[in-house]
Design a protein around this motif. Structure first.
Motif, PDB file in Angstrom:
ATOM      1  N   GLU A  29     109.157 -20.034 -26.594  1.00  0.00           N
ATOM      2  CA  GLU A  29     109.235 -21.136 -25.616  1.00  0.00           C
ATOM      3  C   GLU A  29     109.543 -20.655 -24.198  1.00  0.00           C
ATOM      4  OE1 GLU A  29     113.053 -21.529 -28.228  1.00  0.00           O
ATOM      5  OE2 GLU A  29     110.929 -21.055 -28.524  1.00  0.00           O
ATOM      6  N   ASP A  30     109.965 -19.392 -24.061  1.00  0.00           N
ATOM      7  CA  ASP A  30     110.223 -18.863 -22.726  1.00  0.00           C
ATOM      8  C   ASP A  30     108.940 -18.745 -21.901  1.00  0.00           C
ATOM      9  OD1 ASP A  30     113.007 -18.586 -22.922  1.00  0.00           O
ATOM     10  OD2 ASP A  30     112.811 -16.711 -24.015  1.00  0.00           O
ATOM     11  N   TYR A  31     107.804 -18.812 -22.582  1.00  0.00           N
ATOM     12  CA  TYR A  31     106.520 -18.735 -21.886  1.00  0.00           C
ATOM     13  C   TYR A  31     105.817 -20.091 -21.840  1.00  0.00           C
ATOM     14  CZ  TYR A  31     107.095 -13.677 -22.251  1.00  0.00           C
ATOM     15  OH  TYR A  31     107.578 -12.397 -22.153  1.00  0.00           O
ATOM     16  N   ILE A  53     119.335 -14.398 -19.122  1.00  0.00           N
ATOM     17  CA  ILE A  53     118.019 -14.700 -18.554  1.00  0.00           C
ATOM     18  C   ILE A  53     117.029 -13.735 -19.190  1.00  0.00           C
ATOM     19  CG2 ILE A  53     116.621 -14.820 -16.451  1.00  0.00           C
ATOM     20  CD1 ILE A  53     119.269 -15.120 -14.902  1.00  0.00           C
ATOM     21  N   PRO A  54     115.965 -14.235 -19.807  1.00  0.00           N
ATOM     22  CA  PRO A  54     115.050 -13.340 -20.514  1.00  0.00           C
ATOM     23  C   PRO A  54     114.186 -12.479 -19.607  1.00  0.00           C
ATOM     24  CG  PRO A  54     114.204 -15.581 -20.536  1.00  0.00           C
ATOM     25  CD  PRO A  54     115.573 -15.649 -19.922  1.00  0.00           C
ATOM     26  N   VAL A  55     113.990 -11.241 -20.002  1.00  0.00           N
ATOM     27  CA  VAL A  55     112.984 -10.390 -19.366  1.00  0.00           C
ATOM     28  C   VAL A  55     111.632 -10.860 -19.905  1.00  0.00           C
ATOM     29  CG1 VAL A  55     112.097  -8.046 -19.121  1.00  0.00           C
ATOM     30  CG2 VAL A  55     114.564  -8.427 -19.205  1.00  0.00           C
ATOM     31  N   LYS A  56     110.746 -11.308 -19.022  1.00  0.00           N
ATOM     32  CA  LYS A  56     109.468 -11.877 -19.476  1.00  0.00           C
ATOM     33  C   LYS A  56     108.279 -10.947 -19.248  1.00  0.00           C
ATOM     34  CE  LYS A  56     110.956 -16.676 -19.108  1.00  0.00           C
ATOM     35  NZ  LYS A  56     110.635 -18.048 -18.660  1.00  0.00           N
ATOM     36  N   PHE A  57     108.402 -10.078 -18.235  1.00  0.00           N
ATOM     37  CA  PHE A  57     107.329  -9.121 -17.963  1.00  0.00           C
ATOM     38  C   PHE A  57     107.958  -7.782 -17.614  1.00  0.00           C
ATOM     39  CE2 PHE A  57     105.697 -13.315 -16.908  1.00  0.00           C
ATOM     40  CZ  PHE A  57     104.472 -13.338 -17.553  1.00  0.00           C
ATOM     41  N   PRO A  90     117.571 -21.491  -9.602  1.00  0.00           N
ATOM     42  CA  PRO A  90     117.819 -21.301 -11.033  1.00  0.00           C
ATOM     43  C   PRO A  90     116.796 -20.323 -11.614  1.00  0.00           C
ATOM     44  CG  PRO A  90     116.772 -23.430 -10.625  1.00  0.00           C
ATOM     45  CD  PRO A  90     117.069 -22.847  -9.288  1.00  0.00           C
ATOM     46  N   LEU A  91     117.235 -19.126 -11.926  1.00  0.00           N
ATOM     47  CA  LEU A  91     116.322 -18.099 -12.422  1.00  0.00           C
ATOM     48  C   LEU A  91     115.925 -18.400 -13.867  1.00  0.00           C
ATOM     49  CD1 LEU A  91     118.100 -14.900 -11.023  1.00  0.00           C
ATOM     50  CD2 LEU A  91     116.277 -16.254  -9.965  1.00  0.00           C
ATOM     51  N   THR A  92     114.630 -18.329 -14.126  1.00  0.00           N
ATOM     52  CA  THR A  92     114.135 -18.623 -15.473  1.00  0.00           C
ATOM     53  C   THR A  92     113.584 -17.389 -16.177  1.00  0.00           C
ATOM     54  OG1 THR A  92     112.003 -19.254 -14.529  1.00  0.00           O
ATOM     55  CG2 THR A  92     113.584 -21.023 -14.911  1.00  0.00           C
ATOM     56  N   GLY A  93     113.408 -16.312 -15.431  1.00  0.00           N
ATOM     57  CA  GLY A  93     112.872 -15.111 -16.054  1.00  0.00           C
ATOM     58  C   GLY A  93     112.968 -13.913 -15.136  1.00  0.00           C
ATOM     59  N   ILE A  94     112.817 -12.750 -15.728  1.00  0.00           N
ATOM     60  CA  ILE A  94     112.931 -11.482 -15.008  1.00  0.00           C
ATOM     61  C   ILE A  94     111.658 -10.662 -15.204  1.00  0.00           C
ATOM     62  CG2 ILE A  94     114.171  -9.265 -14.959  1.00  0.00           C
ATOM     63  CD1 ILE A  94     116.649 -10.950 -15.935  1.00  0.00           C
ATOM     64  N   VAL A  95     111.230 -10.015 -14.112  1.00  0.00           N
ATOM     65  CA  VAL A  95     110.164  -9.019 -14.181  1.00  0.00           C
ATOM     66  C   VAL A  95     110.810  -7.682 -13.834  1.00  0.00           C
ATOM     67  CG1 VAL A  95     107.911  -8.267 -13.348  1.00  0.00           C
ATOM     68  CG2 VAL A  95     108.472 -10.713 -13.383  1.00  0.00           C
ATOM     69  N   LEU A 143     103.436 -21.333 -19.010  1.00  0.00           N
ATOM     70  CA  LEU A 143     102.025 -20.936 -18.950  1.00  0.00           C
ATOM     71  C   LEU A 143     101.119 -21.905 -19.705  1.00  0.00           C
ATOM     72  CD1 LEU A 143     102.395 -17.073 -19.384  1.00  0.00           C
ATOM     73  CD2 LEU A 143     102.018 -18.363 -17.275  1.00  0.00           C
ATOM     74  N   LYS A 144     101.718 -22.821 -20.450  1.00  0.00           N
ATOM     75  CA  LYS A 144     100.931 -23.815 -21.176  1.00  0.00           C
ATOM     76  C   LYS A 144     100.757 -25.090 -20.359  1.00  0.00           C
ATOM     77  CE  LYS A 144     102.890 -22.170 -25.558  1.00  0.00           C
ATOM     78  NZ  LYS A 144     103.754 -22.543 -26.714  1.00  0.00           N
ATOM     79  N   GLU A 145     101.456 -25.175 -19.223  1.00  0.00           N
ATOM     80  CA  GLU A 145     101.420 -26.364 -18.388  1.00  0.00           C
ATOM     81  C   GLU A 145     101.000 -25.998 -16.966  1.00  0.00           C
ATOM     82  OE1 GLU A 145     105.147 -28.527 -18.643  1.00  0.00           O
ATOM     83  OE2 GLU A 145     105.702 -27.362 -20.412  1.00  0.00           O
ATOM     84  N   THR A 146     100.702 -27.021 -16.166  1.00  0.00           N
ATOM     85  CA  THR A 146     100.506 -26.780 -14.746  1.00  0.00           C
ATOM     86  C   THR A 146     101.838 -26.304 -14.183  1.00  0.00           C
ATOM     87  OG1 THR A 146      98.857 -28.524 -14.599  1.00  0.00           O
ATOM     88  CG2 THR A 146      99.884 -27.827 -12.541  1.00  0.00           C
TER      89      THR A 146
END
Length: 315
Positions: free
Chosen positions: A97-99, A278-282, A251-256, A102-105
């Motif tokens: 669900e952290d991604y 905070i999840p590392v996403k990329f 509000p940070l939602t992810g980390i690259v 990408l399923k929405e606008t």
């Protein structure tokens, strides 16, 4: 299967410095001790902390390892390796669900200090999403750095996407407003916003970031808002400080995590997720378009602990 092997190989190569720093020491520790005593755990703790895994994550990993040792009746240090790997993977797990953005606008703000690779990340991310069939639009909101707009245009051309920009020195919030209007009119799936490199102790720049957040909320309320902070993996614990400061402005939602191929302290990936929740996403492990990858904890730790060609064949 071939694609997965290719990703694993690039990740394994990119993590060479971290592997040499962390894993060689851990493997030597496993071989150097003949019993699981406090000296063993203390040395393991020191190795993990020195590799920037972080105190909180290290404590959690070792406490879980001690429980595993007791429950599984493990006697030999060499038998701990697989449990250590599993515990590190659990510390870094990213949920599906952290991604969802990408399923929405969605509108994705890419933020961070100078020099971490934000513009490059935006370009690579645009390419990744375009190849997945997304309609992507870029917003060149870094109007302070000379040639930032031209650099983003070059990446946009490589990725085959359009970019909305403004004159050098213009108001970034104004550029964002125009980009949001264009994204709505063109029915873009994802609007990726490149922002100026903010020094995390500059209050006025943080206020500007908050202003941009408000524009998105007001002008595009139906869009999913994602705030990705780009952190340079070579900076170690300083990356944690940057993320904490930026979280006060947005509000940070992810980390690259970028430049992971140039650091011996890749353990920071574990520390950041544990300390900040905070999840590392990329993750970036090179200069090529394909070197920006979706983050997967299992693959990351497997690549980190990989032993020669044998592990590549397994994947």
């Amino acid at each position: 299967m071939e694609e997965k092997q290719g990703l694993f190989k690039r990740l394994k190569q990119g993590l060479t410095k971290t592997r040499d720093n962390i894993v060689s020491g851990i493997d030597s520790l496993f071989l150097g001790y003949d019993k699981l005593d406090e000296d063993f755990y203390e040395e393991l703790e020191e190795l993990l902390v020195m590799a920037d895994v972080g105190v909180k994550a290290t404590d959690a990993i070792i406490e879980k390892l001690k429980r595993d040792v007791k429950e599984q009746h493990i006697k030999e240090p060499s038998q701990c390796r697989e449990y250590l790997i599993k515990n590190m993977q659990e510390q870094m797990a990213v949920e599906a669900e952290d991604y969802d953005f990408l399923k929405e606008t969605s509108v994705v703000m890419v933020i961070g200090v100078n020099g971490v690779g934000k513009t490059t990340t935006v370009g690579k991310l645009a390419s990744v999403l375009k190849n997945q069939g997304k309609k992507v639009l870029l917003a060149s909101c870094d109007t302070f750095r000379a040639a930032a707009g031209e650099q983003l245009k070059e990446w946009a051309n490589r990725a085959g996407v359009d970019v909305i920009g403004g004159a050098e020195g213009s108001d970034p919030a104004s550029v964002l407003f125009d980009a949001v209007s264009a994204a709505k009119a063109r029915h873009a799936d994802v609007l990726l916003c490149d922002t100026a490199g903010r020094l995390h102790n500059k209050k006025n720049l943080m206020e500007e970031l908050k202003k941009m957040q408000r524009i998105i909320e007001r002008e595009f309320p139906d869009a999913k808002q994602e705030n990705l902070i780009v952190l340079d993996g070579t900076t170690g614990q300083n990356a944690l400080a940057q993320a904490r400061e930026f979280s006060q402005a947005a509000p940070l939602t992810g980390i690259v995590l970028t430049k992971m191929d140039g650091t011996a302290k890749g353990g920071i990936a574990i520390a950041i997720q544990s300390e900040l929740n905070i999840p590392v996403k990329f993750i970036g492990v090179g200069e090529k378009l394909e070197d920006l990858q979706y983050f997967d904890a299992d693959t990351f730790i497997e690549a980190l602990f990989a032993r020669g060609e044998e592990k590549e064949a397994e994947c």
